[in-house]
Design a protein around this motif. Structure first.
Motif, PDB file in Angstrom:
ATOM      1  N   LEU A  64       0.755  -1.147  -0.071  1.00  0.00           N
ATOM      2  CA  LEU A  64       0.119  -0.238   0.157  1.00  0.00           C
ATOM      3  C   LEU A  64       1.629   1.388   0.541  1.00  0.00           C
ATOM      4  O   LEU A  64       0.880   2.397   1.269  1.00  0.00           O
ATOM      5  N   PRO A  65       1.662   1.219  -1.119  1.00  0.00           N
ATOM      6  CA  PRO A  65       2.175   2.546  -1.548  1.00  0.00           C
ATOM      7  C   PRO A  65       1.802   3.924  -0.584  1.00  0.00           C
ATOM      8  O   PRO A  65       0.826   4.198  -0.669  1.00  0.00           O
ATOM      9  N   GLY A  66       1.959   4.806  -0.130  1.00  0.00           N
ATOM     10  CA  GLY A  66       1.844   5.615   0.491  1.00  0.00           C
ATOM     11  C   GLY A  66       1.396   5.785   2.006  1.00  0.00           C
ATOM     12  O   GLY A  66       0.870   6.668   2.890  1.00  0.00           O
ATOM     13  N   ALA A 119      -0.820  13.324   8.614  1.00  0.00           N
ATOM     14  CA  ALA A 119      -0.733  13.862   7.867  1.00  0.00           C
ATOM     15  C   ALA A 119       0.191  13.866   6.770  1.00  0.00           C
ATOM     16  O   ALA A 119       0.607  15.133   6.507  1.00  0.00           O
ATOM     17  N   GLY A 120       1.167  13.477   7.316  1.00  0.00           N
ATOM     18  CA  GLY A 120       2.366  12.804   6.867  1.00  0.00           C
ATOM     19  C   GLY A 120       3.549  13.451   7.615  1.00  0.00           C
ATOM     20  O   GLY A 120       4.603  13.690   7.157  1.00  0.00           O
ATOM     21  N   GLU A 121       3.467  13.932   8.712  1.00  0.00           N
ATOM     22  CA  GLU A 121       4.239  15.462   9.519  1.00  0.00           C
ATOM     23  C   GLU A 121       4.850  13.822  10.483  1.00  0.00           C
ATOM     24  O   GLU A 121       4.020  12.682  11.108  1.00  0.00           O
ATOM     25  N   ALA A 122       6.246  14.391  10.433  1.00  0.00           N
ATOM     26  CA  ALA A 122       6.957  13.255  11.339  1.00  0.00           C
ATOM     27  C   ALA A 122       7.163  13.367  13.085  1.00  0.00           C
ATOM     28  O   ALA A 122       6.905  14.439  12.949  1.00  0.00           O
ATOM     29  N   VAL A 123       6.527  12.212  13.268  1.00  0.00           N
ATOM     30  CA  VAL A 123       6.278  12.717  15.191  1.00  0.00           C
ATOM     31  C   VAL A 123       7.334  11.448  15.568  1.00  0.00           C
ATOM     32  O   VAL A 123       7.371  10.749  15.358  1.00  0.00           O
ATOM     33  N   THR A 152       6.468  19.615  -2.649  1.00  0.00           N
ATOM     34  CA  THR A 152       7.725  19.368  -2.657  1.00  0.00           C
ATOM     35  C   THR A 152       7.988  18.638  -2.699  1.00  0.00           C
ATOM     36  O   THR A 152       8.854  17.794  -3.489  1.00  0.00           O
ATOM     37  N   LEU A 153       7.139  17.389  -2.027  1.00  0.00           N
ATOM     38  CA  LEU A 153       7.595  15.958  -2.442  1.00  0.00           C
ATOM     39  C   LEU A 153       7.292  15.593  -3.517  1.00  0.00           C
ATOM     40  O   LEU A 153       8.388  14.128  -3.973  1.00  0.00           O
ATOM     41  N   GLY A 154       6.218  16.306  -4.013  1.00  0.00           N
ATOM     42  CA  GLY A 154       6.123  15.603  -5.537  1.00  0.00           C
ATOM     43  C   GLY A 154       7.015  15.835  -6.632  1.00  0.00           C
ATOM     44  O   GLY A 154       7.422  14.576  -6.980  1.00  0.00           O
ATOM     45  N   LEU A 172       9.324  11.944  -3.345  1.00  0.00           N
ATOM     46  CA  LEU A 172      10.019  11.463  -2.460  1.00  0.00           C
ATOM     47  C   LEU A 172       8.184  11.456  -1.702  1.00  0.00           C
ATOM     48  O   LEU A 172       7.779  11.375  -2.193  1.00  0.00           O
ATOM     49  N   HIS A 173       8.935  10.464  -0.142  1.00  0.00           N
ATOM     50  CA  HIS A 173       7.127   9.786  -0.138  1.00  0.00           C
ATOM     51  C   HIS A 173       6.780  10.458   1.289  1.00  0.00           C
ATOM     52  O   HIS A 173       6.154  10.268   1.548  1.00  0.00           O
ATOM     53  N   ASN A 174       7.894  11.184   2.416  1.00  0.00           N
ATOM     54  CA  ASN A 174       7.631  11.552   3.178  1.00  0.00           C
ATOM     55  C   ASN A 174       8.444  12.578   4.183  1.00  0.00           C
ATOM     56  O   ASN A 174       9.351  13.155   3.218  1.00  0.00           O
TER      57      ASN A 174
END
Length: 215
Positions: A72-74, A119-123, A192-194, A198-200
């Motif tokens: 499940l990419p993403g 939301a894709g934020e590193a935690v 920017t990821l797009g 990059l993925h995350n």
């Protein structure tokens, strides 16, 4: 509402996490105590976020991360582990985990981490973020990869946001610093990821540090 799969081999803990998520208004689409089963059902359950224990009885969490991202990419992956050992944290992040939280975290901290990670934020549990950033800075001192003359161009605002990401600021802090909405900051990061393929946020942070944007 976030679609969540919970993977933990301790039934009482797994049920408690699922209950907290449900009471917070999220949709728990699957629960399991085995890594291989988690990988098998992920494509069908299609969670937005997987809450994953590092220590599982059949395969370790790092292998599960790789399998989940292949199936499940993403998908976002939030580690929820009793282990705060440096190597465990770094291995999980390098494999593609979005964040890493210790099981000693309180309910409010956990639910906030779920929202941010989805939301894709590193935690990270306090103290672990510095560890990860330090490792990325170390990796950034390694011989650089061949220059890519066709590298995508970022807008001034995207570069500004990227610079603050590299410094370890959260989306909320970036929004306050630049007087933008939280959603606008997220949109800049996604664009920017797009562009950079990059993925995350973890990969984005490493990229920014490699480019010296954390100075």
């Amino acid at each position: 509402m976030i679609r969540v799969m919970v993977v933990d081999d301790h039934p009482m803990w797994r049920d408690g996490v699922a209950r907290d998520l449900t009471e917070a208004g999220h949709d728990v689409v699957a629960t399991t105590g085995e890594g291989r089963q988690a990988v098998r059902i992920a494509a069908a359950a299609r969670p937005d976020l997987v809450v994953l224990d590092l220590q599982l009885p059949d395969i370790d969490g790092v292998e599960v991360i790789s399998g989940l991202l292949a199936a499940l990419p993403g998908v976002r992956i939030l580690m929820l582990s009793a282990s705060g050992e440096q190597q465990s944290v770094l291995d999980a992040v390098k494999a593609g985990a979005t964040g890493y939280l210790l099981k000693s975290a309180g309910q409010a901290e956990f639910l906030a981490a779920v929202e941010s990670a989805a939301a894709g934020e590193a935690v990270f549990t306090p103290g672990l973020a510095g560890l990860v950033l330090g490792e990325f800075r170390r990796l950034a001192t390694e011989p650089p990869r061949a220059a890519d003359d066709g590298a995508p161009r970022l807008t001034d605002r995207e570069t500004e946001v990227l610079r603050l990401v590299a410094k370890g600021l959260s989306y909320k802090q970036i929004a306050e610093r630049l007087v933008l909405s939280h959603r606008t900051v997220q949109n800049h990061v996604q664009n920017t990821l797009g562009k950079l393929q990059l993925h995350n946020r973890v990969e984005l942070t490493r990229y920014a540090i490699e480019k010296g944007l954390d100075q």
